[in-house]
Design an enzyme around this catalytic site. Structure first.
Site, PDB file in Angstrom:
ATOM      1  N   ASP A 118     116.154  43.558  57.037  1.00  0.00           N
ATOM      2  CA  ASP A 118     114.756  43.543  57.496  1.00  0.00           C
ATOM      3  C   ASP A 118     113.828  42.949  56.448  1.00  0.00           C
ATOM      4  OD1 ASP A 118     115.367  45.910  55.936  1.00  0.00           O
ATOM      5  OD2 ASP A 118     113.410  46.710  56.480  1.00  0.00           O
ATOM      6  N   ASP A 131     112.344  38.562  50.217  1.00  0.00           N
ATOM      7  CA  ASP A 131     112.692  39.983  50.087  1.00  0.00           C
ATOM      8  C   ASP A 131     113.069  40.469  51.489  1.00  0.00           C
ATOM      9  OD1 ASP A 131     112.792  42.717  49.804  1.00  0.00           O
ATOM     10  OD2 ASP A 131     110.645  42.963  49.486  1.00  0.00           O
ATOM     11  N   GLU A 190     115.078  48.886  55.406  1.00  0.00           N
ATOM     12  CA  GLU A 190     114.844  49.252  53.998  1.00  0.00           C
ATOM     13  C   GLU A 190     113.358  49.456  53.732  1.00  0.00           C
ATOM     14  OE1 GLU A 190     113.951  48.437  49.683  1.00  0.00           O
ATOM     15  OE2 GLU A 190     113.256  47.395  51.461  1.00  0.00           O
ATOM     16  N   ASP A 241     118.582  42.780  45.560  1.00  0.00           N
ATOM     17  CA  ASP A 241     117.200  42.985  46.020  1.00  0.00           C
ATOM     18  C   ASP A 241     116.254  43.157  44.827  1.00  0.00           C
ATOM     19  OD1 ASP A 241     115.100  43.390  47.776  1.00  0.00           O
ATOM     20  OD2 ASP A 241     115.545  45.506  48.114  1.00  0.00           O
ATOM     21  N   HIS A 279     105.767  41.392  50.287  1.00  0.00           N
ATOM     22  CA  HIS A 279     105.075  42.214  51.293  1.00  0.00           C
ATOM     23  C   HIS A 279     103.677  41.675  51.600  1.00  0.00           C
ATOM     24  CE1 HIS A 279     107.698  45.929  50.040  1.00  0.00           C
ATOM     25  NE2 HIS A 279     108.384  44.826  50.169  1.00  0.00           N
TER      26      HIS A 279
END
Ligand SMILES: [Zn+2]
Length: 491
Positions: free
Chosen positions: A82, A119, A149, A173, A461
């Site tokens: 995800d 990411d 996640e 990650d 993000h």
């Protein structure tokens, strides 16, 4: 197979970028990973690889060893399927619908108006490229691709540990080039709940709102040692100091939006006697001066304001108000212990993340973290004592244990050797004061030797997310050489 767009033409490693680009056209928001799961399933089928899925929807793909490396230990490579699907409101693109438009900006790859999904698209693309590149040598591999996640490590939490058979796990990650991560914090949530009686007010009582804002906030783990103000604690302090000069009774006390962030906003409604308003405003102003001075370096924009309020709710009594403010004062927030293995790394911390008023009850929600599982019980005991002294109760929810650094780990030794050979200098070995999937997986699959690394990814993000292209190549070379090194000795 996706065709290579002009933007990525010529970039190495080719198989990596081809797979990375294909992923940008596939929707993969957290909890809605079905399109990307289907994509991986078809890919595994095409390559004749066995794929298993657990009830949590995580995938494990078995990759046979290359010739001559059959006796090497199995290595589990891990990343999450995800991505965070943020976008500028005006952008025509939307990762949640598989519309990411790549933009190359010098050495950086970014996306037009949206998150890039590096990411953790980097991990998935790297795993696929490893299988497709037949020139590489490696032992048996397990490709562990988790879901959800980005929403509290849900996929890892639901992982069926019997799916993991490797003795070494490499998490892909990490977002800092040049670093090998070998530890992270576990976490425990707590809620202090205090019920107190409300009492009616005298005629002419005045209601006022006190609001704290303007702090920088930040991640409640990674940013806990930056000395920034916690709006909930600041609000508690300003009201305590004010109450020494002017009697006040609390009507409500609220602040913080997420346990994972240092609160930036908090608001209380107070009830004071008729005629006390001016003295109240003066006392708040005086307290504000000292508090702003305390945070003048770390939070210069910190602001505390008083406004009129309208409420029909009775405030808590004077004694109850004092108890509630005592509880806010007693709940610790900030770093509690530093790591003995790494400079400037917090080992144990706690952060008061949210305050909430519901009816007669005040709830104070904290998130406590440590890479040392044996350190957290003392923190929880402190919170429990604060709850009991204030006549309340504590609810505890242990999320997962920490990933405690093992500096004598064989996987770490191999990665360090390979890194130095490739890049002519030692890597930075470090740990993070936040939760990683490795902590969850490590607490389910005992004895795993774990390690995490990745290329340089900035502003994840957010629509500014970008990955450094040269560091992807460095990451790839390190990964390939590590797999070669870890399987070579037993041949
Ligand atoms: Zn990630």
């Amino acid at each position: 197979m996706a065709t290579e767009s002009s933007i990525l033409a010529g970039l190495e490693p080719r198989a990596f970028w081809r797979n990375f680009e294909a992923l940008t056209r596939i929707a993969r928001p957290s909890r809605h990973e079905e399109p990307v799961i289907e994509h991986v399933r078809r890919w595994a089928e095409e390559h004749g690889l066995e794929l298993r899925q657990d009830e949590g929807r995580n995938l494990v793909i078995q990759v046979p060893a290359t010739p001559g490396r059959e006796n090497a230990p199995t290595i589990t490579l891990q990343g999450h399927l995800d991505i965070v699907c943020e976008r500028d409101p005006t952008s025509p693109n939307d990762p949640a619908e598989g519309r990411i438009v790549l933009v190359r900006n010098g050495e950086w790859l970014t996306a037009d108006g949206t998150t890039l999904g590096a990411d953790d698209g980097v991990a998935i693309a790297a795993m696929m490229a490893l299988v497709e590149d037949e020139s590489l040598a490696h032992g048996r591999l397990e490709l562990l691709m988790t879901v959800a996640e980005e929403v509290g490590l849900e996929g890892a939490n639901a992982l069926d540990p019997s799916l993991v058979g490797g003795s070494i796990l490499v998490n892909l990650d990490s977002e800092e080039d040049g670093k090998l991560t070998v530890g992270c914090a576990g976490s425990t949530d707590t809620w202090i709940r205090i019920e107190a009686r409300r009492e009616s007010v005298d005629d002419g009582a005045v209601s006022l709102t006190v609001t704290v804002s303007g702090g920088q906030g930040g991640h409640s783990g990674m940013g806990i040692a930056l000395g920034r103000s916690n709006a909930v604690k600041v609000l508690g302090r300003v009201l305590r100091e004010t109450s020494h000069a002017v009697p006040l009774r609390l009507v409500s006390f609220e602040g913080g939006k997420s346990r994972n962030a240092i609160p930036r906003d908090a608001t209380a409604v107070c009830s004071i006697a008729a005629g006390d308003e001016e003295a109240f405003r003066g006392a708040v102003g005086k307290a504000t001066e000292t508090i702003r001075d305390a945070f003048s370096t770390t939070d210069p924009a910190l602001t505390i304001t008083v406004d009129g309020a309208e409420t029909r709710v009775d405030p808590w009594g004077a004694e109850a108000t004092a108890k509630l403010l005592d509880a806010v004062a007693l709940v610790p927030t900030g770093p509690l212990a530093m790591s003995q293995d790494f400079d400037d790394l917090v080992e144990t911390s706690t952060s008061l993340g949210e305050a909430l008023t519901e009816g007669d009850r005040l709830t104070l929600h904290s998130l406590s973290r440590s890479s040392n599982d044996s350190a957290l019980p003392e923190v929880i005991a402190t919170l429990d004592a604060a709850a009991r002294l204030a006549g309340g109760e504590l609810e505890v929810k242990v999320n997962y244990g920490g990933w405690r650094p093992k500096l004598d780990s064989p996987a770490l030794a191999a990665a360090k050797t390979v890194y130095e050979r490739l890049f002519g200098e030692p890597p930075i070995v470090t740990a993070v004061h936040a939760g990683l999937e490795t902590a969850v997986i490590g607490s389910k699959v005992h004895g795993l030797d774990m390690l995490s690394f990745g290329p340089q990814i900035e502003f994840p993000h957010s629509p500014d997310e970008r990955v450094s292209i040269p560091t992807v190549e460095r990451f790839w070379r390190l990964l390939v050489a590590f797999l070669d090194e870890s399987s070579a000795e037993t041949t």
